[in-house]
Design an enzyme around this catalytic site. Structure first.
Site, short mmCIF file in Angstrom:
data_model
loop_
_atom_site.label_atom_id
_atom_site.label_comp_id
_atom_site.label_asym_id
_atom_site.label_seq_id
_atom_site.Cartn_x
_atom_site.Cartn_y
_atom_site.Cartn_z
N GLY A 32 0.79 -1.22 0.00
CA GLY A 32 0.00 0.00 0.00
C GLY A 32 0.82 1.27 0.00
O GLY A 32 0.31 2.35 0.31
N LYS A 37 9.17 8.10 -9.24
CA LYS A 37 9.33 6.65 -9.20
C LYS A 37 10.15 6.26 -10.41
O LYS A 37 9.71 6.42 -11.55
CB LYS A 37 7.96 5.95 -9.22
CG LYS A 37 8.05 4.43 -9.10
CD LYS A 37 6.70 3.82 -8.75
CE LYS A 37 6.84 2.33 -8.48
NZ LYS A 37 5.66 1.78 -7.79
N GLU A 93 9.12 6.98 -4.49
CA GLU A 93 8.56 5.68 -4.11
C GLU A 93 9.34 4.57 -4.79
O GLU A 93 9.69 4.66 -5.96
CB GLU A 93 7.08 5.59 -4.52
CG GLU A 93 6.45 4.26 -4.16
CD GLU A 93 5.10 4.03 -4.82
OE1 GLU A 93 4.53 2.94 -4.62
OE2 GLU A 93 4.63 4.92 -5.57
N GLY A 94 9.59 3.51 -4.04
CA GLY A 94 10.30 2.38 -4.60
C GLY A 94 9.39 1.44 -5.36
O GLY A 94 8.17 1.57 -5.35
N SER A 95 10.00 0.47 -6.03
CA SER A 95 9.27 -0.62 -6.69
C SER A 95 9.45 -1.85 -5.81
O SER A 95 10.57 -2.29 -5.57
CB SER A 95 9.85 -0.88 -8.08
OG SER A 95 9.90 0.30 -8.84
N GLY A 96 8.35 -2.43 -5.33
CA GLY A 96 8.50 -3.58 -4.44
C GLY A 96 9.15 -3.17 -3.13
O GLY A 96 8.93 -2.08 -2.62
N ASN A 149 0.00 1.16 7.48
CA ASN A 149 -1.11 1.23 6.54
C ASN A 149 -2.15 0.15 6.86
O ASN A 149 -1.84 -0.84 7.51
CB ASN A 149 -0.58 1.05 5.11
CG ASN A 149 -1.63 1.37 4.07
OD1 ASN A 149 -2.50 2.21 4.28
ND2 ASN A 149 -1.57 0.69 2.94
#
Length: 241
Positions: A15, A38, A116-119, A180
């Protein structure tokens, strides 16, 4: 000079995009000149024969950000796998110079960057035979500190503590943790308390489980994020870039 923070999840689909969208909305709706970044997204939507980065679209829609997608998400892949594999399958490897050029451009144009990261933190972005380049490597190269997004449910103690310790071992500063999908519950509260005790990290905020996402996703994120976050608290946890 811009200030920023990098949002890292304890796992895929934890999330962090919803959290990031909420953070961006709170800043931008109060007049702060904030932007989203990103570096790579896989599993993109295809609309009218054009790839649309779904996370980037959601954050932009929620926060009313009008920066072109190609500036804030330079690498977009159709295949819904780790970016390093999607890049290989689609013959479109990531060029870090391009990623850094976009990042510098945003730093010069905006006052605040939420990346924001990926994974998760170990998600591989590049595997070109010279070694594996992960989200953690990118955070270090961008010289950013992080906020971890974690759930409140079963398994979160292990996932969150391991993520925090790995990030600390990389020498990256952790500003705190955002919980979250939170509901007021003895089990959830005990998990959160245990995470605080073991990691010695502050809980920055708790975002409720947004149950009405399907009815009006954008408005639901705005409403719940305004209850969970304050612009001043977000900025307090950002560092000069």
């Amino acid at each position: 000079m811009a200030k920023g923070i990098f949002i890292v999840g304890t796992d895929t689909d934890i999330g962090k995009t919803v959290v990031t969208a909420g953070l961006m909305h709170v800043l931008r709706s109060r007049g702060y000149n904030a932007v989203y970044f990103k570096a790579a997204l896989s599993g993109a939507l295809e609309i009218d024969n054009k790839l649309i980065p779904s996370d980037t679209k959601l954050v932009s829609d929620v926060s009313k950000l009008e920066e072109p997608y190609e500036n804030i998400t330079p690498y977009v892949y159709r295949t819904g796998v780790s970016p390093h594999l999607a890049a290989r399958l689609e013959n479109n490897p990531m060029d870090l110079d391009i990623v850094k050029e976009k990042y510098v451009y945003l730093k010069e144009k905006y006052d605040f960057i939420i990346a924001e990261g990926s994974g998760g933190i170990v998600c591989p972005l590049i595997d070109d035979g010279r070694g594996v380049y992960t989200i953690g490597n990118l955070i270090k190269d961008l010289n950013m500190s992080v906020i971890i997004v974690a759930s409140a449910g079963l398994g979160t103690i292990n996932h969150t503590v391991l993520t925090a310790k790995y990030i600390e071992n990389l020498g990256i500063k952790i500003e705190g943790i955002i919980i979250n999908k939170y509901e007021k519950d003895l089990f959830y509260d005990d998990n959160i308390g245990m995470i605080e005790k073991i990691t010695k990290l502050p809980i920055v905020a708790k975002l409720k489980n947004i149950k009405d996402m399907n009815d009006n996703e954008i408005e639901a994120i705005r409403i719940h994020s305004e209850k969970a976050f304050s612009a001043e608290n977000i900025i307090k946890h950002m560092e000069q870039l």
